[in-house]
Scaffold this motif. Structure first.
Motif, PDB file in Angstrom:
ATOM      1  N   ARG A  80      -1.873   6.739   2.414  1.00  0.00           N
ATOM      2  CA  ARG A  80      -2.813   6.384   1.362  1.00  0.00           C
ATOM      3  C   ARG A  80      -3.109   7.573   0.460  1.00  0.00           C
ATOM      4  O   ARG A  80      -3.166   8.712   0.917  1.00  0.00           O
ATOM      5  N   ASN A  81      -3.340   7.270  -0.819  1.00  0.00           N
ATOM      6  CA  ASN A  81      -3.705   8.277  -1.829  1.00  0.00           C
ATOM      7  C   ASN A  81      -2.635   9.343  -2.025  1.00  0.00           C
ATOM      8  O   ASN A  81      -2.933  10.485  -2.322  1.00  0.00           O
ATOM      9  N   SER A  82      -1.366   8.932  -1.870  1.00  0.00           N
ATOM     10  CA  SER A  82      -0.248   9.866  -2.027  1.00  0.00           C
ATOM     11  C   SER A  82       0.646   9.511  -3.212  1.00  0.00           C
ATOM     12  O   SER A  82       1.543  10.278  -3.551  1.00  0.00           O
ATOM     13  N   ASN A  83       0.445   8.330  -3.824  1.00  0.00           N
ATOM     14  CA  ASN A  83       1.352   7.833  -4.863  1.00  0.00           C
ATOM     15  C   ASN A  83       2.795   7.826  -4.361  1.00  0.00           C
ATOM     16  O   ASN A  83       3.727   8.137  -5.095  1.00  0.00           O
ATOM     17  N   ASN A 140      -7.924   0.011  -5.929  1.00  0.00           N
ATOM     18  CA  ASN A 140      -8.581  -0.014  -4.626  1.00  0.00           C
ATOM     19  C   ASN A 140      -9.713  -1.029  -4.664  1.00  0.00           C
ATOM     20  O   ASN A 140      -9.897  -1.715  -5.674  1.00  0.00           O
ATOM     21  N   TYR A 198      -4.693   2.871  -4.092  1.00  0.00           N
ATOM     22  CA  TYR A 198      -3.584   3.028  -3.162  1.00  0.00           C
ATOM     23  C   TYR A 198      -2.858   1.719  -2.880  1.00  0.00           C
ATOM     24  O   TYR A 198      -1.991   1.676  -2.011  1.00  0.00           O
ATOM     25  N   LYS A 199      -3.218   0.625  -3.606  1.00  0.00           N
ATOM     26  CA  LYS A 199      -2.591  -0.645  -3.245  1.00  0.00           C
ATOM     27  C   LYS A 199      -2.468  -1.589  -4.435  1.00  0.00           C
ATOM     28  O   LYS A 199      -3.048  -1.359  -5.496  1.00  0.00           O
ATOM     29  N   GLU A 249       0.828  -1.209   0.000  1.00  0.00           N
ATOM     30  CA  GLU A 249       0.000   0.000   0.000  1.00  0.00           C
ATOM     31  C   GLU A 249       0.859   1.254   0.000  1.00  0.00           C
ATOM     32  O   GLU A 249       1.987   1.244   0.493  1.00  0.00           O
ATOM     33  N   GLU A 250       0.280   2.322  -0.542  1.00  0.00           N
ATOM     34  CA  GLU A 250       0.912   3.634  -0.467  1.00  0.00           C
ATOM     35  C   GLU A 250       0.981   4.074   0.991  1.00  0.00           C
ATOM     36  O   GLU A 250       0.129   3.713   1.803  1.00  0.00           O
ATOM     37  N   ASN A 272      -1.849   0.330  -7.862  1.00  0.00           N
ATOM     38  CA  ASN A 272      -2.553   1.621  -7.858  1.00  0.00           C
ATOM     39  C   ASN A 272      -4.050   1.445  -8.071  1.00  0.00           C
ATOM     40  O   ASN A 272      -4.682   2.164  -8.835  1.00  0.00           O
TER      41      ASN A 272
END
Length: 150
Positions: free
Chosen positions: A22-25, A124, A132-133, A18-19, A122
């Protein structure tokens, strides 16, 4: 073992990455995927994940990676016309085109009727292209532009 089989084995081992946050690339593994195609953190990474898995498989098998070193889904698709197939088989890279310059990609793990079971970076739980994963998904074959055969 074929390059496609080895690549799927490597992708499978990444499921659950996972990022952070989360949601940060970004995040340790995500940034490794991105660096494999020459990008820094913050970029969409579904194609970087595919390239990284394939590059690692090729290196382990002393083989050449047939993919272009790019983080761009549509760039990959358009630059490798000899790999393009219309019907999937396990180990293929699927390509989605959202008709606005963006796309999404992942690996085909198996096929059942009109459904492909995939491993994607990338994504969900709802199957989004900006997730995010690394996760398993299922998709309708009709939603796919084409497949790249490794």
């Amino acid at each position: 073992m074929t390059l496609a089989q080895k690549t799927i084995a490597i992708a499978t081992a990444q499921i659950g990455v996972e990022e952070m946050p989360r949601n940060s690339n970004s995040g340790p593994e995500v940034e490794i995927y991105l660096r494999s195609v020459g990008l820094g953190k913050g970029y969409a990474w579904c194609m970087a994940f595919i390239y990284w898995c394939t590059q690692n498989a090729a290196a382990q098998m002393n083989a050449k990676n047939p993919l272009k070193k790019t983080g761009g889904v549509l760039d990959q698709y358009h630059s490798r016309p000899l790999l393009v197939k219309k019907t999937p088989q396990p180990g293929d890279v699927f390509i989605m085109d959202f008709n606005n310059g963006t796309g999404h990609a992942g690996f085909v793990e198996k096929i059942a009727g009109n459904t492909i079971y995939t491993i994607e970076g990338n994504t969900n739980d709802s199957g989004g292209r900006e997730g995010y994963k690394v996760a398993r998904r299922k998709r309708d074959i009709k939603s796919i532009k084409g497949f790249l055969r490794l």
